[in-house]
Motif scaffolding. Structure first.
Motif, mmCIF file in Angstrom:
data_model
loop_
_atom_site.group_PDB
_atom_site.id
_atom_site.type_symbol
_atom_site.label_atom_id
_atom_site.label_comp_id
_atom_site.label_asym_id
_atom_site.label_seq_id
_atom_site.Cartn_x
_atom_site.Cartn_y
_atom_site.Cartn_z
ATOM 1 N N ASP A 134 22.553 29.467 13.126
ATOM 2 C CA ASP A 134 22.987 28.034 13.689
ATOM 3 C C ASP A 134 23.247 28.304 15.206
ATOM 4 N N GLU A 168 26.808 21.115 20.896
ATOM 5 C CA GLU A 168 26.056 20.376 19.830
ATOM 6 C C GLU A 168 27.058 20.288 18.674
ATOM 7 N N GLU A 169 27.736 21.226 18.352
ATOM 8 C CA GLU A 169 28.654 21.032 17.042
ATOM 9 C C GLU A 169 29.894 20.262 17.450
ATOM 10 N N TRP A 284 25.640 27.896 5.662
ATOM 11 C CA TRP A 284 25.849 27.158 6.651
ATOM 12 C C TRP A 284 27.462 26.847 7.360
ATOM 13 N N HIS A 285 27.598 26.904 8.397
ATOM 14 C CA HIS A 285 29.004 26.829 8.902
ATOM 15 C C HIS A 285 30.023 27.566 8.105
HETATM 16 ZN ZN LIG Z 1 25.966 23.599 12.994
#
Ligand SMILES: [Zn+2]
Length: 328
Positions: A134, A168-169, A284-285
């Motif tokens: 990511d 983006e985050e 994810w994350h």
């Molecule tokens: Zn992300």
């Protein structure tokens, strides 16, 4: 492939074997064109991802983000293009932050621009988060493509604008108007404000989470339809070297959205199944998003797909709306 004269000088058995392989009568292969990724590209991309990942966290507005943007600029310069840093300050739910987009342009001759975009920042608030898939994976693919295109004997007709987005985050759980997609909003506004003499933006292609060893890319529902077709056709044409690509059942908020809102044709390619078992998305994350989950092959496959998409756009092979067609 061996040159013809060497094959003739070789023993009869070798020549026969070569004839059987169907290559003895041919000239040496021409240099591969810009739309073909060299075999070493995946390893190069993986190395870029490792180096970017080593700069973590790189949350927007932190020293890590500054170091990451300098790394990108340094690599762009080494590759032979001119990096441009666009830095600005914006209010966010967690206070004012400085963001920096890094872009580089490979000039073409068609008068059109195609944007290849990736975010490089990491999601804040997750201790130990490195953002290998990511953030680092897509940025590494872009650097690898840039390196390939600059060294290739041929060039796309379209100008390729490589865009590395900051911010983006979102700092919160969900995107909000002042939280997340900062870099893409900034570039979309800048492109929308360009004078007509700058020529049209034919397409914006965003990649995100594209390095998973078990790579399968999705195209969200909320993209420009002709670009979905372009991506699916490119994947079909190159099925040997591309990841599986399918149309997601859902909308996805990602860096392509500000470009859609600004009126540009935009596409998003994302692998939204990133986890410890099929169907799971549990890396994810989390601090589990590390380099060991990525592979050079997956990065190269994404690169090949992006080149296929660029090539189809470059050759006007799909139903590109008339105002966006390349000047003859
Ligand atoms: Zn992300």
């Amino acid at each position: 492939m061996a040159p013809v004269h060497r094959l003739l000088a070789a023993g009869a058995a070798a020549a026969l074997a070569a004839l059987a392989a169907g290559c003895a009568e041919r000239e040496p292969a021409p240099s591969p064109g810009w739309d073909e990724l060299p075999p070493a590209a995946g390893a190069r991309m993986f190395a870029f991802a490792e180096r970017l990942c080593a700069i973590s966290p790189r949350d927007a507005g932190t020293p890590g983000a500054g170091a990451a943007s300098r790394f990108l600029a340094q690599e762009i310069r080494r590759i032979g293009l001119k990096p441009e840093a666009d830095c600005w300050t914006e209010g966010t739910p967690t206070g004012r932050k400085t963001f920096c987009n890094v872009t580089a342009e490979l000039p073409g001759t068609s008068g059109r621009t195609v944007v290849l975009g990736s975010h490089y920042d990491t999601k804040p608030g997750i201790p130990g988060f490195a953002g290998a898939n990511d953030g680092a994976s897509s940025s590494a693919v872009l650097l690898g493509l840039m390196e390939h295109l600059v060294s290739s004997p041929s060039r796309p007709r379209d100008t390729v604008l490589f865009a590395f987005f900051d911010g983006e985050e979102a700092s919160g759980a969900a995107y909000r108007d002042n939280d997340g997609l900062h870099g893409s909003r900034r570039l979309a506004a800048k492109l929308a404000a360009r004078p007509p003499s700058a020529g049209p933006v034919a397409a914006v292609v965003v990649a995100d989470m594209v390095g998973d060893r078990n790579l399968a890319l999705d195209i969200p529902r909320n993209v420009t339809p002709w670009l979905t077709k372009t991506a699916l056709k490119a994947a079909l044409e190159r099925r040997e070297t591309c990841p599986p690509v399918s149309i997601a059942a859902t909308l996805i908020i990602d860096d392509h959205v500000p470009f859609l809102v600004a009126g540009f044709p935009a596409l998003d390619l994302i692998d939204f199944e990133y986890g410890s078992a099929p169907g799971r998305h549990d890396w994810w994350h989390t601090p589990e998003d590390t380099m060991d989950k990525l592979s050079p092959e997956s990065l190269a496959r994404t690169g090949s797909l992006l080149l296929g998409i660029l090539a189809r756009i470059d050759r006007d092979e799909d139903e590109i709306p008339a105002p966006l067609r390349a000047a003859e």
